[in-house]
Scaffold this active site. Structure first.
Site, short mmCIF file in Angstrom:
data_model
loop_
_atom_site.label_atom_id
_atom_site.label_comp_id
_atom_site.label_asym_id
_atom_site.label_seq_id
_atom_site.Cartn_x
_atom_site.Cartn_y
_atom_site.Cartn_z
N HIS A 9 0.82 -1.21 0.00
CA HIS A 9 0.00 0.00 0.00
C HIS A 9 0.86 1.26 0.00
O HIS A 9 2.03 1.25 0.37
CB HIS A 9 -0.96 0.00 1.20
CG HIS A 9 -0.28 0.11 2.54
ND1 HIS A 9 0.29 1.26 3.01
CD2 HIS A 9 -0.09 -0.82 3.52
CE1 HIS A 9 0.81 1.07 4.21
NE2 HIS A 9 0.59 -0.18 4.54
N GLU A 85 -2.24 -6.28 7.93
CA GLU A 85 -0.90 -6.20 8.52
C GLU A 85 -0.85 -7.06 9.78
O GLU A 85 -1.89 -7.42 10.34
CB GLU A 85 -0.59 -4.73 8.84
CG GLU A 85 0.75 -4.46 9.51
CD GLU A 85 1.94 -4.92 8.70
OE1 GLU A 85 2.17 -6.16 8.66
OE2 GLU A 85 2.66 -4.07 8.14
N ARG A 86 0.35 -7.36 10.24
CA ARG A 86 0.50 -8.10 11.50
C ARG A 86 0.03 -7.23 12.65
O ARG A 86 0.08 -5.99 12.59
CB ARG A 86 1.95 -8.54 11.71
CG ARG A 86 2.86 -7.40 12.10
CD ARG A 86 4.32 -7.77 12.03
NE ARG A 86 4.68 -8.75 13.03
CZ ARG A 86 5.90 -9.28 13.15
NH1 ARG A 86 6.85 -8.94 12.30
NH2 ARG A 86 6.17 -10.14 14.08
N ARG A 112 10.09 -6.86 14.31
CA ARG A 112 9.57 -6.38 13.03
C ARG A 112 9.82 -7.34 11.88
O ARG A 112 8.99 -7.44 10.98
CB ARG A 112 10.22 -5.04 12.66
CG ARG A 112 9.86 -3.89 13.56
CD ARG A 112 10.48 -2.60 13.06
NE ARG A 112 9.83 -2.15 11.84
CZ ARG A 112 10.33 -1.24 11.02
NH1 ARG A 112 11.50 -0.69 11.28
NH2 ARG A 112 9.67 -0.88 9.95
#
Length: 199
Positions: A9, A85-86, A112
């Protein structure tokens, strides 16, 4: 030969503010919206038959802007939370530099980018892989097997999970995979094998 196009995105407001976003539903930034024309130009000339994205607003807005620029805004879009997303858990909403100062740069990097390590109350990439790749196999991969070109617009870690699957990247090496905002990866699909064309 069918093609798989993966697109991260465009830059969201919290991306601009250097915050961990995760499942928080944050819109695109002005910069992100303004980049749509330049990003869409990279996809000109590609036939797109099927589009998948997550229901998070930053992903939906990115799809809408990209398809509008490409003159394909009437193309049906399929939404699924498996492409979200996570969940960043305790890091959600925190400035990334502040997180590094509090927890240490290497620990934040592991949270991350590593495969198995999750921040407290959050998800690891392994968790994201399970949901995103399961969805991918049942949807996008079947479309590719039928000769359709597929565009997936999603968040960083759901895309990293799919990249891990299609490129057969090891649990250890996935830590080095990054996709920039609006970054695209394009694969040819033939005989069940993915061949990366360019980024």
């Amino acid at each position: 030969m069918p093609k798989l196009i993966l697109l991260r995105h465009l830059k969201s407001q919290w991306n601009l503010e250097n915050k961990f976003t995760g499942w928080t539903d944050v819109p695109l930034s002005k910069e992100g919206r303004e980049s749509a024309k330049e990003i869409a130009r990279k996809l000109e000339g590609f036939q797109i038959d099927r589009v998948y994205t997550s229901p998070l607003i930053r992903n939906k807005e990115s799809v809408s802007l990209i398809l509008e620029v490409l003159g394909k805004k009437d193309l049906p879009v399929f939404f699924d939370k498996a492409l979200d997303e996570r969940n960043y858990g305790i890091l959600t909403g925190m400035n990334k530099d502040e997180a590094k100062a509090r927890y240490g740069e290497e620990q934040v990097r592991l949270w991350r980018r590593s495969y198995n390590i999750a921040p407290s109350c959050g998800e690891s990439l392994k968790d994201v892989y399970k949901r995103a790749v399961d969805f991918f196999k049942k949807g996008a991969e079947r479309d590719l097997e039928q000769g359709k070109n597929v565009l997936i617009v999603a968040s960083h870690n759901s895309l990293r999970a799919i990249v891990k699957y299609v490129e057969n990247i090891s649990d250890e090496d996935i830590i080095n995979v990054e996709i920039p905002y609006g970054g695209s990866l394009i694969y040819d699909f033939a005989g069940g094998v993915y061949s990366k064309k360019f980024i």
